[in-house]
Design an enzyme around this catalytic site. Structure first.
Site, PDB file in Angstrom:
ATOM      1  N   GLY A  44      33.239  34.128  15.791  1.00  0.00           N
ATOM      2  CA  GLY A  44      32.980  33.908  14.385  1.00  0.00           C
ATOM      3  C   GLY A  44      31.807  33.007  14.063  1.00  0.00           C
ATOM      4  O   GLY A  44      31.761  32.388  12.994  1.00  0.00           O
ATOM      5  N   ASN A  74      28.813  34.015  13.357  1.00  0.00           N
ATOM      6  CA  ASN A  74      28.155  34.622  12.189  1.00  0.00           C
ATOM      7  C   ASN A  74      28.963  34.364  10.925  1.00  0.00           C
ATOM      8  O   ASN A  74      28.398  34.026   9.882  1.00  0.00           O
ATOM      9  CB  ASN A  74      27.954  36.128  12.397  1.00  0.00           C
ATOM     10  CG  ASN A  74      26.731  36.431  13.227  1.00  0.00           C
ATOM     11  OD1 ASN A  74      25.607  36.347  12.752  1.00  0.00           O
ATOM     12  ND2 ASN A  74      26.942  36.751  14.496  1.00  0.00           N
ATOM     13  N   LEU A  81      35.350  45.277  15.798  1.00  0.00           N
ATOM     14  CA  LEU A  81      35.168  46.379  16.749  1.00  0.00           C
ATOM     15  C   LEU A  81      35.917  47.668  16.424  1.00  0.00           C
ATOM     16  O   LEU A  81      35.776  48.652  17.140  1.00  0.00           O
ATOM     17  CB  LEU A  81      35.549  45.907  18.165  1.00  0.00           C
ATOM     18  CG  LEU A  81      34.708  44.732  18.689  1.00  0.00           C
ATOM     19  CD1 LEU A  81      35.144  44.347  20.090  1.00  0.00           C
ATOM     20  CD2 LEU A  81      33.227  45.061  18.674  1.00  0.00           C
ATOM     21  N   LEU A 128      36.689  51.156  14.410  1.00  0.00           N
ATOM     22  CA  LEU A 128      35.989  52.119  13.567  1.00  0.00           C
ATOM     23  C   LEU A 128      36.508  51.997  12.128  1.00  0.00           C
ATOM     24  O   LEU A 128      37.711  51.876  11.907  1.00  0.00           O
ATOM     25  CB  LEU A 128      36.252  53.530  14.105  1.00  0.00           C
ATOM     26  CG  LEU A 128      35.382  54.638  13.518  1.00  0.00           C
ATOM     27  CD1 LEU A 128      33.914  54.446  13.900  1.00  0.00           C
ATOM     28  CD2 LEU A 128      35.855  56.003  14.029  1.00  0.00           C
ATOM     29  N   ILE A 129      35.582  52.043  11.173  1.00  0.00           N
ATOM     30  CA  ILE A 129      35.995  51.874   9.775  1.00  0.00           C
ATOM     31  C   ILE A 129      36.498  53.207   9.227  1.00  0.00           C
ATOM     32  O   ILE A 129      35.790  54.216   9.288  1.00  0.00           O
ATOM     33  CB  ILE A 129      34.809  51.357   8.925  1.00  0.00           C
ATOM     34  CG1 ILE A 129      34.300  50.019   9.477  1.00  0.00           C
ATOM     35  CG2 ILE A 129      35.226  51.201   7.463  1.00  0.00           C
ATOM     36  CD1 ILE A 129      35.315  48.901   9.545  1.00  0.00           C
ATOM     37  N   ASN A 149      27.016  45.989   8.559  1.00  0.00           N
ATOM     38  CA  ASN A 149      27.366  45.573   9.916  1.00  0.00           C
ATOM     39  C   ASN A 149      26.133  44.972  10.567  1.00  0.00           C
ATOM     40  O   ASN A 149      25.006  45.305  10.201  1.00  0.00           O
ATOM     41  CB  ASN A 149      27.834  46.783  10.727  1.00  0.00           C
ATOM     42  CG  ASN A 149      28.200  46.424  12.164  1.00  0.00           C
ATOM     43  OD1 ASN A 149      28.864  45.402  12.406  1.00  0.00           O
ATOM     44  ND2 ASN A 149      27.776  47.232  13.128  1.00  0.00           N
ATOM     45  N   HIS A 178      24.406  44.523  14.393  1.00  0.00           N
ATOM     46  CA  HIS A 178      24.507  44.991  15.780  1.00  0.00           C
ATOM     47  C   HIS A 178      23.463  44.259  16.619  1.00  0.00           C
ATOM     48  O   HIS A 178      22.304  44.144  16.202  1.00  0.00           O
ATOM     49  CB  HIS A 178      24.280  46.504  15.829  1.00  0.00           C
ATOM     50  CG  HIS A 178      24.525  47.065  17.186  1.00  0.00           C
ATOM     51  ND1 HIS A 178      25.789  47.296  17.680  1.00  0.00           N
ATOM     52  CD2 HIS A 178      23.669  47.399  18.186  1.00  0.00           C
ATOM     53  CE1 HIS A 178      25.699  47.770  18.918  1.00  0.00           C
ATOM     54  NE2 HIS A 178      24.426  47.844  19.249  1.00  0.00           N
ATOM     55  N   ASP A 230      27.932  52.375  14.410  1.00  0.00           N
ATOM     56  CA  ASP A 230      26.511  51.967  14.473  1.00  0.00           C
ATOM     57  C   ASP A 230      25.522  53.016  13.989  1.00  0.00           C
ATOM     58  O   ASP A 230      24.366  53.012  14.387  1.00  0.00           O
ATOM     59  CB  ASP A 230      26.127  51.569  15.921  1.00  0.00           C
ATOM     60  CG  ASP A 230      27.038  50.490  16.470  1.00  0.00           C
ATOM     61  OD1 ASP A 230      27.426  49.606  15.692  1.00  0.00           O
ATOM     62  OD2 ASP A 230      27.353  50.537  17.663  1.00  0.00           O
ATOM     63  N   GLU A 259      20.413  36.499  14.490  1.00  0.00           N
ATOM     64  CA  GLU A 259      21.498  36.882  13.574  1.00  0.00           C
ATOM     65  C   GLU A 259      21.735  35.788  12.544  1.00  0.00           C
ATOM     66  O   GLU A 259      21.796  36.046  11.340  1.00  0.00           O
ATOM     67  CB  GLU A 259      22.781  37.161  14.363  1.00  0.00           C
ATOM     68  CG  GLU A 259      22.650  38.392  15.242  1.00  0.00           C
ATOM     69  CD  GLU A 259      23.922  38.748  15.986  1.00  0.00           C
ATOM     70  OE1 GLU A 259      24.089  39.916  16.310  1.00  0.00           O
ATOM     71  OE2 GLU A 259      24.750  37.852  16.249  1.00  0.00           O
TER      72      GLU A 259
HETATM   73  C1  GRF Z   1      27.335  39.434  17.196  1.00  0.00           C
HETATM   74  O1  GRF Z   1      26.436  39.388  18.254  1.00  0.00           O
HETATM   75  C2  GRF Z   1      27.203  40.719  16.434  1.00  0.00           C
HETATM   76  O2  GRF Z   1      25.957  41.284  16.516  1.00  0.00           O
HETATM   77  C3  GRF Z   1      28.193  41.618  17.093  1.00  0.00           C
HETATM   78  O3  GRF Z   1      29.252  40.783  17.474  1.00  0.00           O
HETATM   79  C4  GRF Z   1      28.773  39.458  17.681  1.00  0.00           C
HETATM   80  C5  GRF Z   1      29.664  38.516  16.931  1.00  0.00           C
HETATM   81  O4  GRF Z   1      29.416  37.195  17.298  1.00  0.00           O
HETATM   82  N1  GRF Z   1      28.512  42.729  16.245  1.00  0.00           N
HETATM   83  P1  GRF Z   1      30.113  35.995  16.540  1.00  0.00           P
HETATM   84  O5  GRF Z   1      31.619  36.186  16.685  1.00  0.00           O
HETATM   85  O6  GRF Z   1      29.684  36.035  15.119  1.00  0.00           O
HETATM   86  O7  GRF Z   1      29.639  34.774  17.246  1.00  0.00           O
END
Ligand code: GRF
Length: 188
Positions: free
Chosen positions: A11, A13, A83, A85-86, A100, A102, A143, A172
């Site tokens: 988490g 992000n 992770l 699928l939506i 999303n 990636h 994706d 990110e």
């Molecule tokens: C990120 O690298 C994102 O691109 C991918 O999952 C990771 C999540 O990282 N989809 P975090 O849990 O936000 O650290």
């Protein structure tokens, strides 16, 4: 307008997005949706006093889940390391209102099973000179939704999946929140 963040991992992000929108006039993070009971993102939610709910497949793949999002008045969904699928009902309800992120330059290194370390391992194994991040709208395939933003970084011969992951996380954290804000301003 209110955001729900869907996450299954540490988490970082999610934490950055919450930090960015704290005190924002129009945009609020109202909910974190998690599909793993021990995910680190629960701690992020607790530290920031954002409600978090644990979902299972039965509840998530049932259209009645929209009522839960309705209870929290969710207008926009952000997938940050989620992770599953939506499902189609959710894609339709949040068309152009679900992003999303990636950790690679799609359309390369995406699709089912391409997540986390596996992405960086494949990039390094193929001796790519660059990788990066992709922020895209979400559709019914992993994706494959319309790309909104990409930024590149160099992959050096010394990079390992761990060092590459660090570079990508930096990209990110630098970009995701401001792109979310931009897209949300455009959508409303
Ligand atoms: C990120 O690298 C994102 O691109 C991918 O999952 C990771 C999540 O990282 N989809 P975090 O849990 O936000 O650290």
């Amino acid at each position: 307008v209110n955001i729900a963040i869907f996450a299954s991992g540490t988490g970082t992000n999610a934490a950055e997005i919450i930090r960015y929108f704290k005190g924002h006039n129009d945009i609020h993070v109202n909910l974190i949706v998690v599909n793993k009971s021990h995910a680190g993102v629960f701690k992020v939610a607790e530290n920031n006093q954002v409600p978090a709910i644990l979902i299972n497949k039965d509840s998530f793949y049932n259209e009645s889940f929209l009522e839960v999002l309705g209870d929290y008045k969710i207008d926009f969904i952000v997938l940050a390391g989620f992770l599953w699928l939506i499902p189609s009902y959710l894609v339709k309800a949040f068309e152009h209102k679900m992003l999303n992120i990636h950790p690679a330059l799609l359309p390369k290194y995406g699709g089912k099973g391409m997540y986390g370390e596996k992405v960086h391992q494949a990039v390094i194994q193929n001796k790519e000179k660059e990788s990066g991040i992709t922020i895209h709208f979400v559709n019914e395939q992993f994706d494959e939704g319309e790309i909104v933003f990409q930024e590149k970084c160099e992959v050096s011969e010394l990079d390992t999946p761990t060092t590459l992951a660090q570079k990508i996380h930096q990209l990110e954290h630098k970009n995701f929140s401001r792109i979310i804000e931009k897209v949300m301003n455009h959508a409303n």
